[in-house]
Enzyme design. Structure first.
Site, mmCIF file in Angstrom:
data_model
loop_
_atom_site.group_PDB
_atom_site.id
_atom_site.type_symbol
_atom_site.label_atom_id
_atom_site.label_comp_id
_atom_site.label_asym_id
_atom_site.label_seq_id
_atom_site.Cartn_x
_atom_site.Cartn_y
_atom_site.Cartn_z
ATOM 1 N N LYS A 277 -1.654 36.858 -23.446
ATOM 2 C CA LYS A 277 -2.530 35.586 -21.970
ATOM 3 C C LYS A 277 -2.851 34.090 -22.891
ATOM 4 O O LYS A 277 -2.304 33.825 -24.075
ATOM 5 C CB LYS A 277 -3.881 36.339 -21.671
ATOM 6 C CG LYS A 277 -5.167 36.528 -22.227
ATOM 7 C CD LYS A 277 -5.501 37.589 -22.277
ATOM 8 C CE LYS A 277 -7.000 37.835 -22.855
ATOM 9 N NZ LYS A 277 -8.232 38.561 -22.056
ATOM 10 N N MET B 74 -12.306 10.166 -24.863
ATOM 11 C CA MET B 74 -11.046 10.732 -24.094
ATOM 12 C C MET B 74 -9.954 10.535 -25.169
ATOM 13 O O MET B 74 -9.894 11.935 -24.765
ATOM 14 C CB MET B 74 -10.615 9.977 -22.654
ATOM 15 C CG MET B 74 -10.381 10.849 -22.243
ATOM 16 S SD MET B 74 -9.747 10.126 -20.316
ATOM 17 C CE MET B 74 -10.852 10.521 -19.694
ATOM 18 N N ARG C 59 -17.477 44.918 -15.886
ATOM 19 C CA ARG C 59 -16.633 43.948 -15.037
ATOM 20 C C ARG C 59 -15.359 44.549 -14.185
ATOM 21 O O ARG C 59 -15.341 45.564 -14.206
ATOM 22 C CB ARG C 59 -15.601 43.097 -16.587
ATOM 23 C CG ARG C 59 -16.240 42.308 -17.166
ATOM 24 C CD ARG C 59 -15.048 40.855 -17.905
ATOM 25 N NE ARG C 59 -14.090 41.535 -18.023
ATOM 26 C CZ ARG C 59 -13.196 40.879 -19.677
ATOM 27 N NH1 ARG C 59 -13.789 40.006 -19.807
ATOM 28 N NH2 ARG C 59 -12.677 41.244 -20.082
ATOM 29 N N TYR D 204 -18.706 5.242 -27.782
ATOM 30 C CA TYR D 204 -20.004 4.895 -26.912
ATOM 31 C C TYR D 204 -21.626 5.448 -27.630
ATOM 32 O O TYR D 204 -21.828 6.249 -28.163
ATOM 33 C CB TYR D 204 -19.299 5.915 -25.812
ATOM 34 C CG TYR D 204 -17.832 5.538 -25.358
ATOM 35 C CD1 TYR D 204 -17.852 4.577 -24.010
ATOM 36 C CD2 TYR D 204 -16.844 6.091 -25.550
ATOM 37 C CE1 TYR D 204 -16.912 4.069 -23.861
ATOM 38 C CE2 TYR D 204 -15.696 5.888 -24.242
ATOM 39 C CZ TYR D 204 -15.713 4.614 -23.732
ATOM 40 O OH TYR D 204 -14.828 4.350 -22.714
#
EC number: 5.1.1.1
Length: 852
Positions: free
Chosen positions: A519, A793, A617, A745
């Protein structure tokens, strides 16, 4: 030969120090191939300026060096030329030499078979003239200076490849060399991503044929609709060649092919030439021979003489080149490159010659097909299904061809998808090749299929006859190469992955099924490749998190059982039946809805029931499980296959885990006693696998441990299990900041003194976390470079004040090893205050996975 003073004059260069050698036989772009006869050129490359390798080139004996700045090393006995830009200097020298010697230039262009055409034309013209055939293994503008380096002053003809890789390339080529003759054999409109349309690609070829003077010649393939169309824009005489279209000037017919040569009859006007042959394979390369005959005839070489000359050609490495393979098999090496048109040509040849032979096709990812990648590979799969007895693919894109071949009737037992050379070789070995077999090896440059060719040679002494790519800089521990087009990339070592899974398999009793959990894109490792490796290394079942993940595997041709571990939406449940997927049931109403949805389908819906034994769960509570099973028995369109639970603290609280197992075993015992046929009862995740056989039951579901990571800090992995994933980028820029200069930044970091920094083209949009904590350091040149300032980013900054020699293009390791050090997912998890699972799964999927 390259004259030092010709180069200085043409490039407006300046000598640094006293000159030594004044004549050179060739340019050298790779310092590791330098010798006393070569002129090493320190080019600006995508990995940075190769000035850093000047010392290496000199140590290896380079007779001369071309660079932009005075070298930082001893240069006695070496001719050093300084220029503003080494690439521009080579181009200026090329123009100078062409003006000085004025050869007749034959420009060979098109999408495929250019190298064969160059060799055939040069060979045929050499029957009457001094001819220099250009370098056939180099693409782009550099092909011209590298080709001219060993041209003789008395060569009357120069035959060059005019490669077009992006818009504007043809204009640049024509600015350097003005052709007297242009040849275009094939045009593939499955164009590279640098072109927005086929017409934009055709504009490049139109520019070439328009540039040929009225007294020149244009040779076009009349069977290629795109090439034939170019005749409308030509002012020079046009000579056409064909095998199918009547009316062509030179037409081959009655074509016969085998594994050594191609026979044909030739018509030119009223003349007929019967029973001729060339030692090249297939119709695809026969077009190149016909083009050579057309050029030769224009230059005064009679057709009969040209036909005799062509029988002396020798195949070119990697271009449908016949070799002797293991067991005496006919090994056909077509590994140099692959696009749609050349792959179609290779498979067409195989269809013509296979007769009683078993045809084994080994297909790697084709070269850049842009938006046509999936369509192109699936089209090749359709053709392979009609030709191949065995199809073996290498790479994620080629796997689509494998799936397409199965979809179009090929026996799935004869189709294999591999993600490493070793997997390919293992698949080939199953067939015990003999002299009755033909093995066709075809793939793009990045697929590096020549490694497979060499491994399958009957005689290792034939290796010089295989493809040899020449990197600009040899790959070493300090300077490993990277071919990726992206700013960062993942490398997954399938050999390590396979070893890990094999070790897990050996930990289990024979009756225990190994279900590989893949997965989250196989924990960031690439689901399709991991699934193939897992199934070849001992797993027989797969588990994923969603229908989307399961269908990705089915689309890749994977037919093993797949369990979807979480909820499958009702609207998708019929697809689960069609795709032979197994779903998870955790609620009675859910089960009833599924049953109603599939009641009119031929096959039942397979399912496993999940029991909640303490995780809290998804799952039916253990106390309610038997009650639900009694109602499940009435659902006639469902087929029970298994029952499972999940551990919550197997990595830290063994007593609680044993209580979970006890609860689960009581449920399983009761269900089986009630008459339910349960094939698989399973509970062990990675931590459960490591805790021992009492947790293994009928099946285990290892996840994170398969990838070489421990499920928790306190659990030790067995010896031999290692991380299979590395995350890398390169240095974008290096600069020195003065004291008091801010970085990033928010001015979050300020230099305290003069400090050298490196900018990396990777950021939080790729998975390099920004806050509340980030990576502490990366590896550059085998040393740790601390991150400074805030992660942006798509950029990050590191301090390299303490690391000597860092330059743009240097490899940077964010995860993995370099030199004697390594940064592991466990270490990064400690930096971030999380777990190793999150570290690897948070690397975004747009970061490409390179499977090795």
């Amino acid at each position: 030969m390259i004259s030092l003073y010709d180069f200085l004059n043409a490039a407006n260069g300046q000598l640094f120090g006293e000159p030594a050698a004044q004549l050179f036989t060739n340019f050298c772009l790779d310092p590791y191939l330098a010798d006393s006869s070569t002129l090493f050129v320190a080019l600006q490359t995508p990995r940075g300026n190769t000035d850093q390798y000047i010392e290496e080139a000199i140590q290896r004996g380079a007779g001369g060096v071309v660079c932009t700045h005075p070298p930082d090393c001893e240069t006695d006995g070496v001719s050093v030329v300084m220029v503003r830009d080494p690439f521009d200097a080579m181009i200026a020298w090329s123009k100078y030499i062409l003006k000085k010697y004025t050869p007749h230039i034959v420009a060979v262009s098109g999408s495929s078979a250019k190298s064969v055409a160059v060799k055939a034309i040069a060979h045929l013209l050499s029957q009457k003239y001094g001819v220099h055939g250009g370098d056939i293994d180099v693409s782009g503008l550099l092909n011209i200076p590298l080709s001219l380096a060993n041209m003789r002053p008395d060569d009357e003809y120069l035959v060059l490849k005019f490669d077009v890789e992006k818009p504007g390339d043809m204009a640049d080529l024509l600015e350097i060399a003005s052709p007297d003759i242009a040849v275009i054999c094939h045009i593939d409109c499955y164009h590279p991503s640098t072109f927005t349309s086929c017409n934009q690609l055709l504009d490049e070829y139109r520019m070439l044929v328009k540039a040929v003077p009225e007294q020149g010649l244009v040779v076009l393939n009349a069977d290629d609709a795109q090439a034939a169309e170019l005749a409308e824009t030509v002012t020079a005489p046009v000579r056409t060649v064909a095998m199918d279209v009547f009316g062509a000037d030179l037409m081959a017919y009655n074509i016969l092919t085998d594994t050594a040569r191609t026979g044909f009859d030739l018509r030119f006007g009223s003349e007929r030439f019967v029973a001729r042959w060339i030692p090249l394979l297939g119709k695809f390369h026969l077009y190149s021979a016909l083009a050579a005959l057309a050029v030769g005839q224009y230059a005064g070489v009679p057709l009969d003489r040209g036909l005799r000359a062509l029988t002396k050609l020798t195949p070119i490495a990697g271009r449908l080149s016949p070799l002797r393979g293991t067991g005496g098999a006919a090994l056909i090496d077509d590994s140099y490159s692959a696009n749609m048109i050349s792959t179609h040509g290779a498979l067409e040849w195989l269809s013509d010659v296979k007769y009683e032979h078993q045809a084994v096709v080994i297909l790697g990812d084709m070269d850049d097909l842009a938006d046509h990648t999936q369509l192109g590979h699936r089209a090749v799969g359709i053709q392979a299904a009609q030709v191949a007895d065995v199809l073996i693919t290498l790479g994620a894109q080629a796997a689509q061809a494998a799936r397409s071949a199965v979809d179009h009737g090929m026996d799935s037992q004869s189709v294999f998808s591999a993600y490493s050379v070793e997997e390919v070789l293992n698949a080939v070995r199953r067939y015990h090749l003999t002299k009755d077999d033909i093995v066709l090896i075809k793939g793009g440059r990045e697929a590096r299929m020549e490694h497979i060719t060499r491994a399958l040679l009957d005689n290792p002494e034939d290796e010089p006859n295989t493809v040899r790519y020449m990197p600009q800089v040899e790959e070493t521990d300090e300077h490993p190469g990277s071919q990726t087009l992206y700013t960062s990339w993942i490398e997954v070592d399938t050999a390590i992955l396979g070893d890990n899974i094999g070790i897990i398999r050996n930990m289990l009793a024979d009756h225990v099924t190994l279900c590989a959990v893949i997965k989250a894109d196989a924990y960031g490792h690439g689901a399709v490749a991991t699934a193939h490796v897992a199934l070849q290394s001992g797993a027989t079942y797969l588990a994923v998190a969603s229908m989307t993940e399961a269908l990705e595997l089915r689309d890749a041709g994977i037919e093993a059982p797949i369990l979807i571990l979480t909820y499958t939406p009702l609207h998708a449940i019929r697809q689960a039946v069609r795709s032979n997927l197994t779903v998870t049931i955790f609620d009675l109403e859910q089960a009833r809805a599924y049953d109603r949805a599939v009641r009119d389908m031929r096959d039942p819906l397979k399912y496993h029931v999940k029991v909640d034994t303490g995780m809290g769960r998804m799952g039916v509570l253990a106390r309610d499980a038997l009650h639900m099973f009694r109602y499940l028995a009435a659902l006639s369109h469902m087929q029970l296959e298994g029952i499972y639970t999940h551990f919550s603290v197997a990595d830290e609280d063994l007593d609680f885990t044993r209580e979970q197992v006890a609860q689960f075993k009581r449920v399983v015992q009761a269900v089986r006693a009630s008459g339910f046929d349960v094939t698989y009862a399973h509970c062990a995740n990675s931590a459960g696998v490591l805790q021992g056989p009492e947790f293994h039951m009928d099946m285990v579901r290892p996840g994170v441990m398969m990838y070489g990571m421990a499920p928790a800090p306190g659990l030790q992995l067995p010896p031999g299990i290692n991380p299979a994933l590395s995350w890398k980028t390169t240095v974008l820029q290096v600069k020195t900041l003065p004291a008091g200069h801010n970085v990033g930044y928010g001015n979050a970091y300020t230099t305290q003194e003069t400090e050298k920094i490196a900018i990396l083209p990777v950021g939080y949009a790729d998975g390099l976390r920004r806050s509340p904590r980030s990576w502490q350091s990366v590896l550059i040149r085998g040393q740790r470079a601390p991150l400074i300032g805030r992660v942006s980013m798509e950029k990050a900054t590191v301090s390299v004040q303490h690391i000597a020699g860092v330059v743009p293009g240097d490899e940077v390791v964010l995860l993995g090893s370099q030199g004697d050090d390594a940064i592991t997912a466990d270490e990064v998890a400690r930096w971030l205050g999380t777990i190793n699972y999150e570290v690897v799964t948070n690397i975004l999927r747009h970061v490409p996975r390179t499977i090795s």
